[in-house]
Enzyme design. Sequence first.
Site, PDB file in Angstrom:
ATOM      1  N   SER A   1       0.835  -1.190   0.000  1.00 29.11           N
ATOM      2  CA  SER A   1       0.000   0.000   0.000  1.00 29.11           C
ATOM      3  C   SER A   1       0.880   1.255   0.000  1.00 29.11           C
ATOM      4  CB  SER A   1      -0.961  -0.043   1.194  1.00 29.11           C
ATOM      5  OG  SER A   1      -1.998   0.896   1.036  1.00 29.11           O
TER       6      SER A   1
ATOM      7  N   GLU B   1      -9.044  -4.973  -4.659  1.00 29.02           N
ATOM      8  CA  GLU B   1      -8.417  -4.044  -3.718  1.00 29.02           C
ATOM      9  C   GLU B   1      -9.421  -3.154  -2.975  1.00 29.02           C
ATOM     10  OE1 GLU B   1      -5.226  -3.791  -2.986  1.00 29.02           O
ATOM     11  OE2 GLU B   1      -4.061  -4.560  -4.670  1.00 29.02           O
TER      12      GLU B   1
ATOM     13  N   HIS C   1      -7.810  -5.436  -0.504  1.00 27.87           N
ATOM     14  CA  HIS C   1      -6.558  -4.770  -0.160  1.00 27.87           C
ATOM     15  C   HIS C   1      -6.026  -5.311   1.172  1.00 27.87           C
ATOM     16  CE1 HIS C   1      -3.715  -1.459  -0.417  1.00 27.87           C
ATOM     17  NE2 HIS C   1      -4.027  -1.045   0.790  1.00 27.87           N
TER      18      HIS C   1
END
Length: 279
Positions: free
Chosen positions: A12, A131, A223
């Site tokens: 991330s 995600e 995610h």
Amino acid sequence: GDPNAVTVFGESAGAMSVGTLLGMPSAKGLFQRAILQSGAASSVRSREAAMKITREYLDALGLQENEVVKVTQLPLANLMAAQERMLSQPHARLPFGPVVDGSTLPRPPIEAIAAGSAADIAVLVGTNHDEMRLFNAANPTEPDERVLKYLFGDEAGRVIATYSANRPGAPLTDIWSSIQTDQVFRIPAIQLAEEQLKHNEQVWMYRFDWPSPVFGGRLGAAHALELAFVWNNFDKAGMKLLLGDAPPQELAERMHAAWIAFARSGNPNTPELPAWPAY
């Protein structure tokens, strides 16, 4: 302790930081391999955009441009309220981040990579299939017309139609999640792989597809879901909340081994894995 065998990796914002390092002259030679999970080299701002964001943030705090130092003296609640105001704007996705200042970052990292700034670095980069579902699961939303207009202009309607045609029967909330996944994560990852490949054949891409069964399956392969597999640490506190009672241990062992193999050699292939061709 070998300074000639250093791997930097992150997920991330961590991956976006790694992508920034790939284009940063002062980081040249400090590492030889890079792993980017759900982040790439496109999350930077121009000097002008950063100044605009700074002015908006100071305005939300009730401060003038010459009062920047006062930011550190304000209560946390004020800072968070101003941040919330910033994040409510149509252009607000990831407003805060590295700045192309002409010095530490002479140009956008993706441009530097295209010119060969990371030519001697092996790269492993990828994304998760769903995600944005992590961010949308608690509050599924349909496409925001303001954001669609900001991103796609007059083509917004065609974007929705195209994604819907490729996902027959999917609710509009899932369509919007797919668009956001591509725009924020997948396309920047592919762009990074394409530019790096011009200078180094040691480029690998992955997509993490295992869908979590929790919350009625609403997360999909969301995610951050791959982190427990990369570290192979299902036993850690809180893992069951995201992964359910029986996540696939074999997948974790294979992914963990691939990441270690890449850190050691710049190639994620191991005898336990199916052959993984370079990008």
